[in-house]
Motif scaffolding. Structure first.
Motif, short mmCIF file in Angstrom:
data_model
loop_
_atom_site.label_atom_id
_atom_site.label_comp_id
_atom_site.label_asym_id
_atom_site.label_seq_id
_atom_site.Cartn_x
_atom_site.Cartn_y
_atom_site.Cartn_z
N LYS A 299 0.84 -1.20 0.00
CA LYS A 299 0.00 0.00 0.00
C LYS A 299 0.88 1.25 0.00
O LYS A 299 1.88 1.32 0.74
N GLN A 300 0.51 2.25 -0.82
CA GLN A 300 1.35 3.44 -0.90
C GLN A 300 0.57 4.63 -1.47
O GLN A 300 -0.47 4.46 -2.13
N GLU A 301 1.06 5.81 -1.17
CA GLU A 301 0.54 7.04 -1.75
C GLU A 301 1.42 7.42 -2.93
O GLU A 301 2.65 7.37 -2.84
N VAL A 302 0.79 7.83 -4.01
CA VAL A 302 1.52 8.14 -5.25
C VAL A 302 1.30 9.61 -5.59
O VAL A 302 0.16 10.06 -5.76
N GLU A 303 2.37 10.35 -5.70
CA GLU A 303 2.29 11.77 -6.04
C GLU A 303 2.14 11.93 -7.55
O GLU A 303 2.90 11.33 -8.34
N LEU A 304 1.17 12.75 -7.95
CA LEU A 304 0.94 13.04 -9.37
C LEU A 304 1.25 14.51 -9.59
O LEU A 304 0.46 15.39 -9.24
N VAL A 305 2.40 14.76 -10.17
CA VAL A 305 2.87 16.14 -10.37
C VAL A 305 2.67 16.50 -11.84
O VAL A 305 3.34 15.95 -12.72
N PHE A 306 1.76 17.44 -12.08
CA PHE A 306 1.45 17.85 -13.45
C PHE A 306 1.97 19.26 -13.69
O PHE A 306 1.97 20.12 -12.79
N ASN A 307 2.36 19.52 -14.93
CA ASN A 307 2.88 20.84 -15.31
C ASN A 307 2.00 21.54 -16.33
O ASN A 307 2.35 22.60 -16.84
N SER A 308 0.85 20.96 -16.61
CA SER A 308 -0.02 21.48 -17.67
C SER A 308 -0.79 22.71 -17.21
O SER A 308 -1.01 22.93 -16.02
N GLN A 309 -1.20 23.50 -18.20
CA GLN A 309 -2.02 24.69 -17.97
C GLN A 309 -3.38 24.50 -18.65
O GLN A 309 -3.46 23.92 -19.73
N MET A 310 -4.40 25.03 -18.02
CA MET A 310 -5.74 25.06 -18.63
C MET A 310 -5.94 26.43 -19.26
O MET A 310 -5.90 27.45 -18.57
N ASP A 311 -6.15 26.46 -20.58
CA ASP A 311 -6.35 27.73 -21.26
C ASP A 311 -7.81 28.15 -21.29
O ASP A 311 -8.14 29.28 -21.67
N GLU A 312 -8.71 27.25 -20.90
CA GLU A 312 -10.12 27.57 -20.76
C GLU A 312 -10.71 26.61 -19.74
O GLU A 312 -10.18 25.52 -19.52
N PRO A 313 -11.81 26.99 -19.07
CA PRO A 313 -12.40 26.09 -18.07
C PRO A 313 -12.88 24.80 -18.73
O PRO A 313 -13.34 24.80 -19.88
N GLY A 314 -12.76 23.71 -18.01
CA GLY A 314 -13.21 22.43 -18.54
C GLY A 314 -12.85 21.30 -17.61
O GLY A 314 -12.22 21.50 -16.55
N TYR A 315 -13.20 20.11 -18.01
CA TYR A 315 -12.90 18.93 -17.22
C TYR A 315 -11.59 18.30 -17.68
O TYR A 315 -11.31 18.25 -18.89
N VAL A 316 -10.82 17.84 -16.71
CA VAL A 316 -9.68 16.99 -17.01
C VAL A 316 -10.01 15.57 -16.55
O VAL A 316 -10.86 15.36 -15.69
N PHE A 317 -9.31 14.62 -17.13
CA PHE A 317 -9.45 13.22 -16.78
C PHE A 317 -8.11 12.74 -16.24
O PHE A 317 -7.12 12.68 -16.99
N VAL A 318 -8.08 12.44 -14.96
CA VAL A 318 -6.88 11.85 -14.37
C VAL A 318 -7.01 10.35 -14.60
O VAL A 318 -7.76 9.66 -13.92
N THR A 319 -6.26 9.86 -15.58
CA THR A 319 -6.50 8.54 -16.16
C THR A 319 -5.45 7.54 -15.70
O THR A 319 -4.25 7.73 -15.90
N PHE A 320 -5.93 6.45 -15.09
CA PHE A 320 -5.05 5.38 -14.62
C PHE A 320 -5.19 4.19 -15.58
O PHE A 320 -6.26 3.57 -15.66
#
Length: 764
Positions: free
Chosen positions: A537-558
């Protein structure tokens, strides 16, 4: 005693009725059109040639009601149709989660007869159209066989929602029957002659287990050789009703005038199928089963399509083209069937989805050559290919609501259907539809009469999405899973996921979004993280560098990995959803849509939610927290999640969530309109499907309204509807209005914070 002398000839009793609008056809489209028009203040006559309302959804046919949600099997999130059809489906959920079609009959009848502006004529068939000019209908004649009475019906406006277009046909309205060629509209999916030009009819049967042996002797007309049906091996003893939608026939015949011939062929098939199940020896479990019901009238799919000022076409659906006169939306796949139906060697259907919902323009909803004739249901102005999507019942009902409102505006302003295409009238039509809960993609409600627009808003708390706590199930990552999160413009927040690995392995996480902000197809990959996991069992850090240029949904996909278990959360939140790259053969979803030739549709993956009680959110810690659930959402003109949640959501710990509207001066409030979250992502199938609850888990069931002295002026204790209208007998004089939402008790495994989608207030 009645005694009459012999006479040469007698005429039938005739009753005269007049109204502002006459709606022919009491299917869901006619019902929703009539109710919408009646509530908008005009007098309506609803003429139905059957003993019950609902058409293909009624107990006479028993097809489930579906539309843009497509069994939750496509990428159209929060896409259940709004307005009256939403009201009907939610009422059916509340009273009838088991899906008994007889109960749906009672709900539809009740909703119609409770409208004082509707005159309902059941068992009454229109047989003649009268005209005052070449392009104008003046009246109808209809006959009721049950009371041997002729009805003479007069109105300035008419709506044909009859399915076969009996009024439009007799009035001389331009129509089509069959498929256009590819060249006419440039539709690459236009069918070949070998595939056929028309969809057929279907007829269903229900079974029950009696608990003791039951024999079956087939009627002489039953199909004697089941192998004449190429897909006969698909039959089994468990499926019944509209699960057997592919018992279809008639696409090579005249689907109007040959309906009785088609019905007899379907009866032969149904009784032949049951003989096979009962007597072939292949299904021992059927020994104690009997036929409980067989349809007496077939469910029709296609016949006439009438021409309006515009014809909906394939490109409108696939490209999601925008129309200035949009009044409704669709989202079912382009669903065409082989004309030979059950006797075809081809698959029972050929469904192709778009990446999101599409607009339906008003110009498709009236006849181009009969000046006072509206079109509703499956006969609207559409090509054969586009009809494959727009024909389904929930879409037809949603469109018909636009017709009902248009008829009301025409009546109030002495206009004809075409006149509403003028920009000032169209804006009014769209506004009045949005006020009733109709969703029009890309159009927001702007109502200067709404007192909430000028109020100061204050709230007891605001939900900030900084965590989906890891208090739900631990599930293997056997299929790729994604958490949908709404984000504003700016940097994507950092996240932490909670996983358990059975051995050292690699977890691949992709950050995706849709190429169109208002879609929910994750077809653009922003980043890919490849993360090494240790066993355990572990915690996994998800470090993203992306920018949103307009409001919307993202999908954090495993991405799927059988050696990993993903931790889920019991917290469910308005506008937050998990989806999965899974298969749903019922809507031709095999994980990815991949046309093998250029037929004018897109290649993309399907990411769909699980049905409750499954479908928990993926546990995540989010830094900084997402702040998109504030009070301004209740007056932003959008009543459901789209590219943002569009709801005020209270903090989870808030024991008395309140929202207060205040004004610097006294207001006189006669009406308050509220919109709650009833989970527009759920299709609420009306039959067959058994639903796990009677009220959507996000829906606020209890609330109170208080004036500026904190005196209770209204209380609701059993809400299960999206739309609530509160009318005061005497206007409430106050400089503030507070709504108290009673928080749903948090269960051990499933809870949701209180949410409100919209509040509007009016002087009258």
């Amino acid at each position: 005693m009645i005694r009459e002398q012999a006479t040469d000839k007698r005429t039938l009793k005739t009753i005269h009725h007049s109204a502002d609008l006459i709606v022919t056809g009491g299917g869901l489209s006619g019902v929703c059109c009539a109710i919408t028009a009646a509530r908008a203040g005009i007098r309506v006559i609803l003429v139905q040639d059957r003993p019950v309302l609902g058409g293909n959804s009624s107990s006479e046919v028993r097809l489930w009601v579906l539309g843009a949600t497509s069994h939750m099997g496509n990428n159209n999130r929060w896409a259940r149709e709004g307005g009256v059809i939403d009201e009907l489906l939610l009422e059916n959920l509340y009273r009838n989660p088991e899906g008994n079609p007889l109960i749906l009959d009672t709900i539809l009848l009740e909703k119609v007869v409770l409208e004082p502006n509707i005159t309902l004529l059941l068992n009454t068939a229109v047989y003649e159209v009268e005209k005052s000019a070449l392009d104008t209908i003046s009246g109808l004649k209809a006959f009721c066989s049950q009371n041997s009475t002729v009805y003479a019906l007069v109105a300035p406006l008419f709506c044909d929602a009859s399915g076969d277009g009996i009024v439009g046909f007799q009035a001389g309205a331009a129509f089509r029957m069959g498929a256009e060629n590819q060249q006419e509209f440039g539709e690459k999916f236009a069918p070949t002659a070998e595939y056929g030009e028309l969809l057929g009819h279907s007829l269903y049967f229900y079974t029950k287990d009696t608990g003791r042996p039951v024999r079956f002797v087939p009627p002489a007309y039953a199909l004697d050789d089941i192998t004449k049906i190429p897909r006969y091996r698909r039959f089994n003893a468990q499926e019944y009703g509209c699960q057997l939608w592919w018992i279809e026939y008639g696409g090579r015949l005249d689907t109007v005038h040959d309906t009785e011939t088609i019905k007899w062929e379907l009866w032969k098939v149904v009784y032949g199928v049951w003989n096979y199940i009962k007597n072939s020896g292949q299904f021992p479990e059927a020994e104690t089963m009997t036929l409980e019901w067989v349809g007496q009238i077939p469910g029709k799919r296609e016949s006439r399509r009438f021409e309006g000022d515009y014809m909906l076409r394939q490109q409108d659906i696939v490209e999601q083209r925008m129309h200035p006169d949009a009044v409704a939306f669709g989202g079912w796949s382009i669903d065409l069937h082989p004309a030979d139906g059950i006797f075809s060697e081809k698959p029972g259907c050929n469904q192709w989805h778009s990446k999101g919902i599409y607009q339906i323009p008003y110009r498709c909803l009236y006849s181009r050559n009969i000046s006072n004739l509206f079109l509703a249901g499956r006969i609207i102005s559409a090509s054969h290919v586009a009809f494959g999507s727009s024909r389904v019942m929930a879409t037809g009902a949603h469109v018909a609501q636009a017709v009902g409102m248009a008829a009301a505006l025409c009546t109030h302003n002495d206009l004809l259907p075409h006149d509403l295409t003028e920009p000032e009238h169209l804006i009014t039509l769209q506004k009045e539809l949005l006020k009733t809960g109709q969703h029009i993609p890309g159009v927001t409600l702007q109502d200067t009469n709404d007192l909430a627009q000028t109020a100061n808003l204050s709230i007891s708390s605001e939900f900030i999405l900084n965590e989906l706590p890891p208090n739900g199930p631990l599930l293997p990552l056997l299929q790729s899973a994604a958490q949908m999160l709404p984000l504003p413009v700016g940097t994507v927040p950092q996240m932490t996921a909670f996983v358990t690995a059975e051995r050292e392995t690699t977890l691949t996480v992709e950050l995706r979004r849709s190429s169109k902000s208002y879609n929910h197809t994750p077809d653009v990959t922003l980043e890919t993280l490849t993360l090494a996991l240790q066993k355990g069992k572990q915690e996994v850090e998800l470090v993203f560098n992306s920018q949103m240029d307009e409001p919307g949904y993202v999908f954090v996909t495993f991405l799927k990995n059988e050696h990993i278990q993903l931790q889920y959360s019991a917290l469910r939140v308005t506008g937050v959803l998990s989806v999965f790259n899974k298969i749903n053969p019922a809507v031709s979803n095999y994980g990815k849509q991949e046309p093998t030739e250029d037929i004018g549709v897109d290649t993309f993956e399907f990411w769909c939610p699980e049905r409750r009680p499954a479908g928990q959110n993926i546990a995540l810690r989010i830094t900084p927290g997402i702040q998109l659930f504030g009070s301004e959402n209740v007056r932003n003109g959008v009543q459901r999640p789209t590219n943002q949640p569009n709801a005020w959501v209270a903090n989870i710990e808030d024991q008395n969530p309140t929202l207060t509207l205040s004004w610097p001066t006294q207001q006189q409030i006669s009406r308050v309109e509220l919109r709650f979250d009833t989970d527009f992502d759920h299709p609420l199938e009306s039959v067959i499907m058994i639903h796990p609850e009677t009220v959507a888990p996000f829906c606020v069931q209890e609330y109170e309204l208080c004036n500026d002295r904190q005196e209770r002026i209204f209380r609701q204790s059993h809400n299960h509807q999206t739309s609530n209208t509160i009318r005061f007998d005497k206007p409430v004089e106050t400089n503030s209005l507070t709504i108290h939402l009673k928080k749903k008790n948090a269960g051990e495994t499933d809870f949701a914070p209180a949410a409100l989608m919209e509040i509007r207030c009016y002087e009258r």
